[in-house]
Design an enzyme around this catalytic site. Structure first.
Site, PDB file in Angstrom:
ATOM      1  N   CYS A 123       0.834  -1.201   0.000  1.00  0.00           N
ATOM      2  CA  CYS A 123       0.000   0.000   0.000  1.00  0.00           C
ATOM      3  C   CYS A 123       0.872   1.256   0.000  1.00  0.00           C
ATOM      4  O   CYS A 123       1.470   1.576  -1.017  1.00  0.00           O
ATOM      5  CB  CYS A 123      -0.973  -0.034   1.172  1.00  0.00           C
ATOM      6  SG  CYS A 123      -2.363   1.112   0.973  1.00  0.00           S
TER       7      CYS A 123
ATOM      8  N   HIS B  98      -3.682  -5.402   0.654  1.00  0.00           N
ATOM      9  CA  HIS B  98      -3.154  -5.875   1.937  1.00  0.00           C
ATOM     10  C   HIS B  98      -3.246  -7.404   2.002  1.00  0.00           C
ATOM     11  O   HIS B  98      -4.320  -7.951   2.294  1.00  0.00           O
ATOM     12  CB  HIS B  98      -3.931  -5.261   3.094  1.00  0.00           C
ATOM     13  CG  HIS B  98      -3.646  -3.810   3.294  1.00  0.00           C
ATOM     14  ND1 HIS B  98      -2.611  -3.352   4.077  1.00  0.00           N
ATOM     15  CD2 HIS B  98      -4.250  -2.711   2.795  1.00  0.00           C
ATOM     16  CE1 HIS B  98      -2.594  -2.030   4.070  1.00  0.00           C
ATOM     17  NE2 HIS B  98      -3.577  -1.613   3.285  1.00  0.00           N
TER      18      HIS B  98
ATOM     19  N   GLU C 185      -2.060  -9.317   4.247  1.00  0.00           N
ATOM     20  CA  GLU C 185      -2.012  -9.795   5.628  1.00  0.00           C
ATOM     21  C   GLU C 185      -3.386  -9.977   6.263  1.00  0.00           C
ATOM     22  O   GLU C 185      -3.505 -10.636   7.301  1.00  0.00           O
ATOM     23  CB  GLU C 185      -1.169  -8.842   6.484  1.00  0.00           C
ATOM     24  CG  GLU C 185      -1.740  -7.448   6.673  1.00  0.00           C
ATOM     25  CD  GLU C 185      -1.379  -6.473   5.574  1.00  0.00           C
ATOM     26  OE1 GLU C 185      -1.474  -5.253   5.811  1.00  0.00           O
ATOM     27  OE2 GLU C 185      -1.005  -6.908   4.470  1.00  0.00           O
TER      28      GLU C 185
ATOM     29  N   GLY D 147      -2.260 -14.381  34.795  1.00  0.00           N
ATOM     30  CA  GLY D 147      -2.513 -14.562  33.377  1.00  0.00           C
ATOM     31  C   GLY D 147      -1.420 -15.339  32.687  1.00  0.00           C
ATOM     32  O   GLY D 147      -0.371 -15.645  33.259  1.00  0.00           O
ATOM     33  N   VAL D 148      -1.651 -15.643  31.408  1.00  0.00           N
ATOM     34  CA  VAL D 148      -0.717 -16.468  30.657  1.00  0.00           C
ATOM     35  C   VAL D 148       0.631 -15.771  30.477  1.00  0.00           C
ATOM     36  O   VAL D 148       1.687 -16.411  30.555  1.00  0.00           O
ATOM     37  CB  VAL D 148      -1.326 -16.873  29.288  1.00  0.00           C
ATOM     38  CG1 VAL D 148      -1.676 -15.658  28.448  1.00  0.00           C
ATOM     39  CG2 VAL D 148      -0.397 -17.798  28.520  1.00  0.00           C
ATOM     40  N   ASP D 149       0.634 -14.462  30.257  1.00  0.00           N
ATOM     41  CA  ASP D 149       1.879 -13.767  29.945  1.00  0.00           C
ATOM     42  C   ASP D 149       2.865 -13.816  31.109  1.00  0.00           C
ATOM     43  O   ASP D 149       4.021 -14.229  30.950  1.00  0.00           O
ATOM     44  CB  ASP D 149       1.607 -12.306  29.567  1.00  0.00           C
ATOM     45  CG  ASP D 149       0.697 -12.176  28.362  1.00  0.00           C
ATOM     46  OD1 ASP D 149       0.643 -13.122  27.562  1.00  0.00           O
ATOM     47  OD2 ASP D 149       0.033 -11.139  28.232  1.00  0.00           O
TER      48      ASP D 149
END
Length: 512
Positions: free
Chosen positions: A79, A170, A172, A226-228
């Site tokens: 783009c 795009h 993606e 949490g996961v992080d």
């Protein structure tokens, strides 16, 4: 050293989707501001130029030397990136007859490595107000659409030492049906990247990097349940063992019963964790504050103060561990003009200078789904890995307006009913994230023969892959009706429930 694709970010809302598409190929990539010089010594195999809210014809539009980049590695402009290449080589870029946003179909595809296994008529996604009007003689058109005479182009052989491409669409986004094939053609085919970016390889290299950074030092680690933070702590523990000291703070803004449940879970993981009840300290600091950014900064600053205080009880702690992930970093740091800071994150922005601890952030370059992959490779229980994302400031930003203990308890009850009902009916694992929001809105209701004037709860549930884009989850009406009925009947102070049906973009997942 791993092969790497570098994405120069000009501020597009889709930049992170490019990175995710490349990571899914098991190829490592990084996003870098378009204003930062490129370090070619870091095994860069190719460069992608992202889209941008700018026009290349704007006076202050960012314009790095694309020909210099193509003298070092293959280049793909997307783009704005394509328009920059076209203009930089002597072509003409101007306003489209009308803004082109939405689906289009590729025609007249020329046989080329970039379009390997991509068919004529392939659907792509457009999002632009400028178009390439004329190509310089050094560039060749390799695809069109019904409304765009130059949908894709390449540099003539020999014009640049390495291949250089531009595409107006795009690839993606999911609407570009063969977009990921095009990205693979560029990354694996044209740039010849090895597909060796794997969880096991990441764990090995990250543990080694932590050992090198920390040595015999000690790390104090903030855990959230949490996961992080759980995955980050496990990686750090693998590297330094008992020199990791974990802290889990009850700020009064956790989910119902979460403090007790998470502490028990950390015992099972053998993480050395100290729980701290600081609920009233947070309520006092937040009293009367309704601005969401200020609330985030208050919560983040108080977390850091508590960590510092606890670190002082330990000998020779010089590092602070955090579960920062890539979207946190990118959403918190503007790319010097083109992109917009959406919101600050308590674990990234505004760390006070008085905090004399170096950061250890093993997940800083990972997306959420990649963190889960790493967690599974580490053998972490699904209790932690399958939990929905939860904001760092917790319910502090799900209580719109000023925060109080009364409102926090009310929201905890409503949220618990919501989440437990999703689990009971098999919907919890079908949505990316769900949560209840307490609105600063009171309305009239009737319960029995009594008139009520109470608060409103908004329910939010979204489907997503990485949280960067999301659609509202189409929960069944009867399920929503049951959740609403249970909340209104069981939570004193709430007499109305609404459901949020906005997607990201334009809305964010959290309301604040």
């Amino acid at each position: 050293m791993l092969d790497k694709i570098l994405i120069l970010d000009f501020g597009s809302q889709y930049t992170q989707l490019i990175a995710r598409s490349i990571r899914e190929l098991n190829v490592y990539c990084e996003i870098q501001p378009c204003t930062k010089p490129i370090d070619y010594s870091s095994a860069i195999k190719g460069v992608i130029l992202s889209g941008s809210p700018y026009s290349v014809n704007d006076e202050f539009a960012p314009k790095p030397d694309v020909l210099a980049i193509a003298s070092k590695v293959p280049v793909l402009g997307v783009c704005y990136g394509a328009q920059l290449i076209a203009q930089s080589t002597g072509g003409v870029v101007g306003k489209s007859a009308h803004r082109e946003y939405g689906r289009a179909h590729l025609d007249n595809i020329v046989s080329d490595p970039l379009f390997a296994a991509i068919e004529n008529g392939s659907q792509v996604w457009m999002s632009h107000s400028d178009s390439v009007k004329e190509l310089a003689a050094s560039l060749t058109c390799i695809a069109t659409t019904a409304s765009i005479p130059v949908a894709a182009f390449k540099a003539a052989e020999g014009f640049t030492p390495y291949p250089m491409y531009g595409i107006q669409f795009h690839p993606e986004v999911t609407h570009s049906e063969q977009g990921k094939q095009l990205i693979k053609n560029f990354v694996v085919g044209i740039c010849a990247c090895q597909q060796n970016w794997t969880p096991d390889g990441f764990i090995e290299s990250t543990v080694a990097a932590i050992k090198k950074q920390v040595g015999n030092g000690k790390v104090v680690m903030a855990l959230s349940g949490g996961v992080d933070s759980t995955v980050a702590a496990t990686l750090i523990q693998r590297a330094i063992g008992d020199n990791l000291y974990c802290i889990f703070v009850d700020n009064g803004l956790l989910r119902k019963d979460e403090f007790t449940q998470v502490l028990e879970g950390y015992k099972q993981l053998h993480l050395n964790t100290k729980g701290i009840d600081a609920r009233h300290r947070f309520y006092t600091a937040l009293a009367g504050e309704s601005d969401p950014e200020k609330k985030r900064k208050i919560i983040g600053g108080l977390f850091i103060d508590i960590f510092q205080e606890e670190a002082q009880h330990l000998n020779d702690v010089s590092f602070l561990g955090q579960g920062t992930i890539y979207p946190d970093v990118i959403e918190s740091v503007s790319v010097n003009g083109p992109s917009v800071t959406i919101k600050s994150h308590h674990n990234v922005g505004g760390l006070p200078e008085k905090m004399h601890l170096q950061l250890v952030e093993p997940l800083r370059l990972l997306f959420k789904d990649e963190v889960r992959r790493i967690g599974r490779a580490l053998g972490i229980d699904e209790l932690f890995l399958s939990r929905h994302p939860f904001p760092g400031p917790g319910l502090g930003i799900r209580i719109l307006g000023a925060v109080s203990e009364e409102k926090a308890l009310m929201l905890q009850e409503a949220d618990a009913i919501y989440i437990n009902t999703l689990k009971e009916f098999g919907w919890y694992d079908k949505v990316w994230q769900a949560g209840a929001i307490l609105l600063p809105v009171q309305s009239v209701g009737v319960m029995g023969d009594e008139r009520t004037y109470e608060f409103t709860i908004a329910l939010r549930a979204v489907t997503s892959v990485d949280g960067m884009t999301a659609d509202w989850a189409h929960l069944p009406y009867d399920l929503l009706a049951q959740i609403s009925n249970n909340i209104i009947n069981r939570v004193k102070g709430i007499n109305r429930v609404v459901y949020d049906i906005s997607s990201k973009p334009p809305a964010t997942i959290e309301w604040e």
